[in-house]
Design a protein around this motif. Structure first.
Motif, PDB file in Angstrom:
ATOM      1  N   GLU A 247       0.806  -1.228   0.000  1.00 30.27           N
ATOM      2  CA  GLU A 247       0.000   0.000   0.000  1.00 30.27           C
ATOM      3  C   GLU A 247       0.840   1.279   0.000  1.00 30.27           C
ATOM      4  O   GLU A 247       0.325   2.359   0.257  1.00 30.27           O
ATOM      5  N   GLN A 248       2.157   1.173  -0.287  1.00 27.76           N
ATOM      6  CA  GLN A 248       2.965   2.399  -0.323  1.00 27.76           C
ATOM      7  C   GLN A 248       2.540   3.313  -1.464  1.00 27.76           C
ATOM      8  O   GLN A 248       2.621   4.535  -1.361  1.00 27.76           O
TER       9      GLN A 248
ATOM     10  N   ASP B   8      -0.559   3.553  -2.666  1.00 25.64           N
ATOM     11  CA  ASP B   8      -1.779   4.225  -2.191  1.00 25.64           C
ATOM     12  C   ASP B   8      -1.425   5.346  -1.209  1.00 25.64           C
ATOM     13  O   ASP B   8      -2.009   6.429  -1.245  1.00 25.64           O
ATOM     14  N   ALA B   9      -0.453   5.060  -0.337  1.00 24.34           N
ATOM     15  CA  ALA B   9      -0.065   6.069   0.660  1.00 24.34           C
ATOM     16  C   ALA B   9       0.456   7.321  -0.033  1.00 24.34           C
ATOM     17  O   ALA B   9       0.177   8.443   0.385  1.00 24.34           O
ATOM     18  N   MET B  10       1.226   7.115  -1.093  1.00 23.44           N
ATOM     19  CA  MET B  10       1.753   8.244  -1.843  1.00 23.44           C
ATOM     20  C   MET B  10       0.602   9.050  -2.446  1.00 23.44           C
ATOM     21  O   MET B  10       0.564  10.279  -2.370  1.00 23.44           O
ATOM     22  N   GLU B  11      -0.336   8.330  -3.009  1.00 29.34           N
ATOM     23  CA  GLU B  11      -1.459   8.995  -3.660  1.00 29.34           C
ATOM     24  C   GLU B  11      -2.279   9.827  -2.664  1.00 29.34           C
ATOM     25  O   GLU B  11      -2.596  10.985  -2.944  1.00 29.34           O
ATOM     26  N   VAL B  12      -2.588   9.265  -1.492  1.00 25.76           N
ATOM     27  CA  VAL B  12      -3.411  10.032  -0.554  1.00 25.76           C
ATOM     28  C   VAL B  12      -2.627  11.157   0.120  1.00 25.76           C
ATOM     29  O   VAL B  12      -3.224  12.039   0.710  1.00 25.76           O
ATOM     30  N   SER B  13      -1.298  11.127   0.020  1.00 19.97           N
ATOM     31  CA  SER B  13      -0.566  12.240   0.624  1.00 19.97           C
ATOM     32  C   SER B  13      -0.237  13.307  -0.417  1.00 19.97           C
ATOM     33  O   SER B  13       0.637  14.140  -0.207  1.00 19.97           O
TER      34      SER B  13
ATOM     35  N   LEU C 270      -9.645   6.677  -3.189  1.00 19.86           N
ATOM     36  CA  LEU C 270      -8.806   5.610  -3.753  1.00 19.86           C
ATOM     37  C   LEU C 270      -9.674   4.604  -4.497  1.00 19.86           C
ATOM     38  O   LEU C 270      -9.216   3.936  -5.418  1.00 19.86           O
TER      39      LEU C 270
ATOM     40  N   ARG D 241      -7.278  15.813  -0.302  1.00 22.49           N
ATOM     41  CA  ARG D 241      -6.552  14.735   0.379  1.00 22.49           C
ATOM     42  C   ARG D 241      -5.535  15.267   1.382  1.00 22.49           C
ATOM     43  O   ARG D 241      -5.210  14.607   2.362  1.00 22.49           O
TER      44      ARG D 241
ATOM     45  N   PHE E  48      -2.597   3.697   7.269  1.00 23.74           N
ATOM     46  CA  PHE E  48      -2.897   2.422   6.614  1.00 23.74           C
ATOM     47  C   PHE E  48      -2.816   1.240   7.571  1.00 23.74           C
ATOM     48  O   PHE E  48      -2.035   1.248   8.523  1.00 23.74           O
TER      49      PHE E  48
ATOM     50  N   ALA F 181       2.292   1.135   5.661  1.00 25.38           N
ATOM     51  CA  ALA F 181       2.674   1.638   4.335  1.00 25.38           C
ATOM     52  C   ALA F 181       3.800   2.656   4.386  1.00 25.38           C
ATOM     53  O   ALA F 181       3.814   3.623   3.632  1.00 25.38           O
TER      54      ALA F 181
ATOM     55  N   TYR G  13       7.437   4.067   3.470  1.00 24.04           N
ATOM     56  CA  TYR G  13       8.267   3.869   2.279  1.00 24.04           C
ATOM     57  C   TYR G  13       9.538   3.141   2.692  1.00 24.04           C
ATOM     58  O   TYR G  13      10.401   3.694   3.366  1.00 24.04           O
TER      59      TYR G  13
END
Ligand code: ATP
Ligand code: MG
Lengths: 248, 264
Positions: free
Chosen positions: A115-116, A118-123, B63, B90, B97, B101, B103
């Motif tokens: 989900e990294q 997705d995490a990038m997208e929501v941030s 999403l 957003r 998460f 999640a 990096y």
């Protein structure tokens, strides 16, 4: 069969999105440079070694056949044609597919399944632009550089061998070598390079970005990235050679 | 820890969901969810694995797209927004998460800097460093700043994940199973952190969980999800003292330790 065409369709969409993102700002210059550096540094050692060995071995193996006709003086130009036209692009592409393509597949695959992405997208970061576009640009534009480099190293390998056996001087060797090479050969190889690099980038990113099913999916993405790139590289090689020969 | 009900502003709805439906193929996951979340409120959503809790909050941040129904966040209908507007929205939503999640390829510091440097491009190095240190203090992990995510424990990863969302000072927090897979003491720490965040940042939150203690400790209101709907919504005690036979069954079936919590 349906799945196959479904895949082609989604790859086409993926490539379209790449062009859309690549030509619209804001541009990720810093990340592109970073990815170019990674492509270069990951493949440099292996490409150097393979280039050198290819040059030496090809020269050694060709010598007897040429000597039969008393034509060992053609050795440099024969090697140059083989290395510049065919060996350097193909060998480099296969190495980069194995080293860099699998790495991209695994890296993006693991970012996807954990989900990294997705995490990038929501941030507030566009992950396609940040992760995919930069990598495809990097592989596409680093490939010509690497192929020129492999060609050079291969010719140096060949020179060392020829120098040892026929004591040909450095200028004489390269004069003879380049006498058989025309600009079309170099352009063709660079064109091939761009195609191969783009293929490796797209295959790696597509497989990674669409990875599924946890860690198992990561391995699969890395593996498919390499296998698919290699198949496509062979197909492109054959197609482009045909194309160039009709021009020549 | 005591949650503040007094700060809740029931005239200010930050998330309004009406008739939300979502299916994957033949699988109906959400089947008509409606709920309003008020400014300053923490809502816990309880439900079994696979009941669609993660899907629900993924729809809230855009999403995933809903099949039908309306999801309004801070007055804006999420799936009608263009790319730019969605991105701006957003930034006001923190999403923690289920898997943290983080990096993998970046240190804790880089993880925390990432949302900041990418969204506020005119900050100085000093401002960034200060912000990173401040959120690390908030989650109680200043010593991890130069570590890689792989060197952290599950609970630490969860907290760094929360810190990474706090750095943009969100108005809304969405926590996906913040305490799953953690030992009881770490769970308590995370619960306290969620309440602290609510107080300090004045956020409204949705806390997805199947941990009843977490729901009780962190939320002002609890919703129980069953068959793709919010079966019942109310304060923790109301929900779990309900004489409704279905809720009792759900409760007994899913939460073996629930009786102890209710009796305490
Ligand atoms: N992107 C997707 N594509 C297809 N099916 C999905 C997708 N996301 C979720 N699902 C399905 O929707 C259902 C609900 O998933 P969800 O992750 O919301 O469950 P959950 O309530 O969060 O469970 P858990 O407590 O285990 O996290 C599952 O059956 C899952 O398989
Ligand atoms: Mg979930």
């Amino acid at each position: 069969m349906d799945a196959f065409f479904g895949d082609i369709y989604s790859v086409a969409i993926f490539i379209l999105q790449f062009f859309k993102e690549a030509f619209s700002g804001p541009f990720e210059f810093k990340e592109i440079v970073n990815q170019c550096y990674k492509v270069g540094s990951k493949s440099l050692a292996l490409v150097s070694l393979t280039g050198l060995v290819t040059g030496i071995v090809f020269t050694t193996q060709s010598r007897p056949s040429l000597s039969v006709f008393g034509a060992s003086s053609w050795l440099p130009s024969l090697v140059a044609i083989a290395v510049i036209r065919a060996l350097a692009p193909l060998v480099t592409a296969l190495i980069v597919a194995g080293k860099v393509g699998s790495n991209i597949g695994a890296e993006l695959g693991s970012m996807k399944v954990t989900e990294q992405i997705d995490a990038m997208e929501v941030s507030g970061t566009n992950p396609f632009k940040f992760l995919v576009t930069t990598r495809i640009i990097a592989t596409t534009f680093m490939m010509p550089v690497l192929i020129l480099y492999t060609g050079f190293v291969g010719m140096m390998g060949s020179f060392l061998n020829v120098y040892q056996n026929e004591s040909t001087s450095f200028p004489a060797f390269f004069k003879s070598a380049f006498s058989s090479i025309v600009f079309l050969d170099i352009y063709a190889s660079l064109f091939k390079a761009l195609c191969f690099g783009f293929t490796i980038g797209v295959a790696g990113c597509y497989q990674g970005y669409n990875a599924q099913n946890g860690t198992q999916g990561v391995g699969r993405a890395a593996n498919l990235a390499v296998v698919i790139s290699m198949y496509l590289i062979f197909i492109e090689e054959i197609t482009i050679v045909q194309l160039i020969n009709t021009i020549r | 820890m005591n949650k503040e009900d007094s700060k809740i502003d029931i005239n200010n709805v930050v998330i309004a969901i009406t008739g939300l439906k979502k299916s994957f193929g033949t699988l109906d996951v959400l089947n008509g969810i409606s709920v309003d979340i008020f400014k300053g409120e923490n809502l816990a959503v309880l439900g079994r694995s696979g009941s669609g809790k993660s899907v629900l909050i993924k729809i809230i941040v855009g999403l995933l797209k809903p099949d039908s129904g309306v999801v309004k966040v801070l007055g804006q209908e999420v799936d009608k927004l263009d790319k730019k507007a969605l991105q701006a929205l957003r930034l006001k939503i923190g999403f923690s998460f289920q898997s943290s999640a983080l990096y993998d390829s970046m240190t804790v510091r880089k993880n925390l800097e990432f949302p900041l440097t990418r969204n506020r491009r005119n900050l100085t190095k000093k401002e960034i460093d200060d912000a990173v240190e401040a959120v690390l203090d908030d989650v109680g992990l200043p010593q991890t700043i130069d570590q890689m995510p792989s060197e952290l424990s599950g609970g630490q990863r969860k907290r760094i994940g929360i810190a990474r969302t706090l750095i943009l000072k969100p108005e809304i927090m969405l926590y996906d199973e913040p305490t799953s897979g953690l030992d009881p003491i770490t769970c308590i720490e995370i619960n306290n952190l969620i309440v602290e965040v609510q107080e300090r940042y004045n956020t409204s939150s949705i806390i997805i969980t199947h941990d009843l203690t977490c729901a009780k400790e962190t939320s002002n209101r609890v919703a129980v999800m069953l068959d793709g709907k919010f079966f019942i919504t109310g304060s923790f005690d109301e929900v779990f003292r309900s004489s409704n036979t279905d809720i009792k069954a759900f409760h007994a079936y899913n939460f073996i330790n629930a009786n102890e919590i209710i009796r305490e």
